[in-house]
Design a protein around this motif. Structure first.
Motif, PDB file in Angstrom:
ATOM      1  N   SER A 133       0.806  -1.223   0.000  1.00  0.00           N
ATOM      2  CA  SER A 133       0.000   0.000   0.000  1.00  0.00           C
ATOM      3  C   SER A 133       0.842   1.278   0.000  1.00  0.00           C
ATOM      4  CB  SER A 133      -0.926   0.016   1.228  1.00  0.00           C
ATOM      5  OG  SER A 133      -0.161   0.055   2.420  1.00  0.00           O
ATOM      6  N   TYR A 134       2.124   1.182   0.336  1.00  0.00           N
ATOM      7  CA  TYR A 134       2.959   2.380   0.386  1.00  0.00           C
ATOM      8  C   TYR A 134       3.385   2.823  -1.015  1.00  0.00           C
ATOM      9  CZ  TYR A 134       3.875   1.702   5.448  1.00  0.00           C
ATOM     10  OH  TYR A 134       3.774   1.567   6.800  1.00  0.00           O
ATOM     11  N   GLN A 135       3.504   4.117  -1.192  1.00  0.00           N
ATOM     12  CA  GLN A 135       4.003   4.666  -2.456  1.00  0.00           C
ATOM     13  C   GLN A 135       5.470   4.277  -2.661  1.00  0.00           C
ATOM     14  OE1 GLN A 135       3.565   8.930  -2.664  1.00  0.00           O
ATOM     15  NE2 GLN A 135       4.793   9.092  -4.516  1.00  0.00           N
ATOM     16  N   CYS A 136       6.232   4.252  -1.592  1.00  0.00           N
ATOM     17  CA  CYS A 136       7.661   3.946  -1.652  1.00  0.00           C
ATOM     18  C   CYS A 136       8.006   2.970  -0.523  1.00  0.00           C
ATOM     19  CB  CYS A 136       8.474   5.236  -1.529  1.00  0.00           C
ATOM     20  SG  CYS A 136      10.257   4.996  -1.608  1.00  0.00           S
ATOM     21  N   PRO A 137       7.682   1.673  -0.694  1.00  0.00           N
ATOM     22  CA  PRO A 137       7.930   0.732   0.393  1.00  0.00           C
ATOM     23  C   PRO A 137       9.415   0.425   0.581  1.00  0.00           C
ATOM     24  CG  PRO A 137       7.142  -0.446  -1.536  1.00  0.00           C
ATOM     25  CD  PRO A 137       7.058   1.026  -1.856  1.00  0.00           C
ATOM     26  N   GLU A 138       9.769   0.169   1.825  1.00  0.00           N
ATOM     27  CA  GLU A 138      11.112  -0.330   2.120  1.00  0.00           C
ATOM     28  C   GLU A 138      11.233  -1.738   1.557  1.00  0.00           C
ATOM     29  OE1 GLU A 138      13.775  -1.797   5.943  1.00  0.00           O
ATOM     30  OE2 GLU A 138      11.752  -1.054   6.267  1.00  0.00           O
ATOM     31  N   ILE A 139      12.252  -1.953   0.735  1.00  0.00           N
ATOM     32  CA  ILE A 139      12.580  -3.296   0.251  1.00  0.00           C
ATOM     33  C   ILE A 139      14.098  -3.347   0.255  1.00  0.00           C
ATOM     34  CG2 ILE A 139      12.365  -4.988  -1.608  1.00  0.00           C
ATOM     35  CD1 ILE A 139       9.888  -3.418  -2.577  1.00  0.00           C
ATOM     36  N   MET A 140      14.646  -3.865   1.347  1.00  0.00           N
ATOM     37  CA  MET A 140      16.097  -3.865   1.531  1.00  0.00           C
ATOM     38  C   MET A 140      16.604  -5.279   1.762  1.00  0.00           C
ATOM     39  SD  MET A 140      16.784  -0.499   3.860  1.00  0.00           S
ATOM     40  CE  MET A 140      18.526  -0.818   3.803  1.00  0.00           C
ATOM     41  N   ALA A 141      17.685  -5.620   1.081  1.00  0.00           N
ATOM     42  CA  ALA A 141      18.278  -6.944   1.218  1.00  0.00           C
ATOM     43  C   ALA A 141      19.579  -6.875   2.004  1.00  0.00           C
ATOM     44  CB  ALA A 141      18.552  -7.547  -0.153  1.00  0.00           C
ATOM     45  N   THR A 142      19.771  -7.881   2.840  1.00  0.00           N
ATOM     46  CA  THR A 142      20.997  -8.050   3.606  1.00  0.00           C
ATOM     47  C   THR A 142      21.551  -9.425   3.273  1.00  0.00           C
ATOM     48  OG1 THR A 142      20.057  -6.736   5.399  1.00  0.00           O
ATOM     49  CG2 THR A 142      21.974  -8.088   5.929  1.00  0.00           C
ATOM     50  N   PRO A 143      22.834  -9.515   2.924  1.00  0.00           N
ATOM     51  CA  PRO A 143      23.388 -10.832   2.600  1.00  0.00           C
ATOM     52  C   PRO A 143      23.491 -11.717   3.841  1.00  0.00           C
ATOM     53  CG  PRO A 143      25.117  -9.173   2.576  1.00  0.00           C
ATOM     54  CD  PRO A 143      23.822  -8.442   2.787  1.00  0.00           C
ATOM     55  N   VAL A 144      23.271 -12.997   3.640  1.00  0.00           N
ATOM     56  CA  VAL A 144      23.495 -13.982   4.697  1.00  0.00           C
ATOM     57  C   VAL A 144      24.970 -14.357   4.617  1.00  0.00           C
ATOM     58  CG1 VAL A 144      22.952 -16.305   5.513  1.00  0.00           C
ATOM     59  CG2 VAL A 144      21.122 -14.810   4.628  1.00  0.00           C
ATOM     60  N   VAL A 145      25.707 -13.983   5.634  1.00  0.00           N
ATOM     61  CA  VAL A 145      27.149 -14.205   5.643  1.00  0.00           C
ATOM     62  C   VAL A 145      27.470 -15.605   6.130  1.00  0.00           C
ATOM     63  CG1 VAL A 145      29.341 -13.402   6.613  1.00  0.00           C
ATOM     64  CG2 VAL A 145      27.575 -11.747   5.973  1.00  0.00           C
ATOM     65  N   GLU A 146      26.802 -16.055   7.143  1.00  0.00           N
ATOM     66  CA  GLU A 146      26.987 -17.390   7.709  1.00  0.00           C
ATOM     67  C   GLU A 146      25.636 -17.943   8.112  1.00  0.00           C
ATOM     68  OE1 GLU A 146      29.784 -19.216   8.095  1.00  0.00           O
ATOM     69  OE2 GLU A 146      31.138 -17.659   7.350  1.00  0.00           O
ATOM     70  N   ALA A 147      25.492 -19.265   7.995  1.00  0.00           N
ATOM     71  CA  ALA A 147      24.287 -19.954   8.459  1.00  0.00           C
ATOM     72  C   ALA A 147      24.626 -21.431   8.566  1.00  0.00           C
ATOM     73  CB  ALA A 147      23.130 -19.741   7.488  1.00  0.00           C
ATOM     74  N   SER A 148      23.821 -22.153   9.309  1.00  0.00           N
ATOM     75  CA  SER A 148      24.074 -23.585   9.456  1.00  0.00           C
ATOM     76  C   SER A 148      23.861 -24.290   8.112  1.00  0.00           C
ATOM     77  CB  SER A 148      23.159 -24.195  10.517  1.00  0.00           C
ATOM     78  OG  SER A 148      21.816 -24.203  10.063  1.00  0.00           O
ATOM     79  N   ALA A 149      24.623 -25.327   7.896  1.00  0.00           N
ATOM     80  CA  ALA A 149      24.538 -26.089   6.640  1.00  0.00           C
ATOM     81  C   ALA A 149      23.149 -26.672   6.448  1.00  0.00           C
ATOM     82  CB  ALA A 149      25.601 -27.185   6.621  1.00  0.00           C
ATOM     83  N   ASP A 150      22.537 -27.163   7.527  1.00  0.00           N
ATOM     84  CA  ASP A 150      21.195 -27.737   7.428  1.00  0.00           C
ATOM     85  C   ASP A 150      20.169 -26.695   6.996  1.00  0.00           C
ATOM     86  OD1 ASP A 150      22.228 -30.149   8.269  1.00  0.00           O
ATOM     87  OD2 ASP A 150      21.435 -29.998  10.309  1.00  0.00           O
ATOM     88  N   TYR A 151      20.281 -25.490   7.563  1.00  0.00           N
ATOM     89  CA  TYR A 151      19.326 -24.433   7.217  1.00  0.00           C
ATOM     90  C   TYR A 151      19.509 -23.994   5.769  1.00  0.00           C
ATOM     91  CZ  TYR A 151      16.266 -20.411   7.699  1.00  0.00           C
ATOM     92  OH  TYR A 151      15.231 -19.523   7.542  1.00  0.00           O
TER      93      TYR A 151
END
Length: 105
Positions: A78-96
């Motif tokens: 609904s916003y005219q200018c919505p926040e859409i921001m990406a952050t890289p996943v630097v580390e995570a468990s192998a299973d995830y």
């Protein structure tokens, strides 16, 4: 290895955040979505300092899907200018990471 990201967007209502989350999951553009809030946002908008409660939707996806996710969010937000921001996943468990890969296939 696939590059994964978290995308954040905020909405005026919990219902709108849930709608965005469900749509992106159903279309396999995100493997997981979390809706949290309300959060207090303070920002400049049209020359004024604004503040208000918003709901945060955090989406887990592949970096290669960013443009598709952004387009989908714009279509229903609904916003005219919505926040859409990406952050890289630097580390995570192998299973995830393996689970993310399967869910986004």
């Amino acid at each position: 290895m696939t590059t994964f990201i978290q995308i954040a967007t905020t909405t005026a209502t919990r219902e709108e955040a849930q709608k965005i989350a469900r749509m992106l999951i159903e279309h396999r553009l995100a493997a997981c979505a979390q809706v949290s809030g309300p959060v207090m946002s303070v920002y400049h908008w049209q020359g004024q300092v604004e503040e208000g409660e918003e709901w945060l939707c955090t989406l887990k996806t592949r970096a290669s899907l960013f443009e598709k996710v952004a387009t989908a969010i714009h279509e229903i937000h609904s916003y005219q200018c919505p926040e859409i921001m990406a952050t890289p996943v630097v580390e995570a468990s192998a299973d995830y990471l393996a689970w993310l890969e399967r869910e986004l296939s």
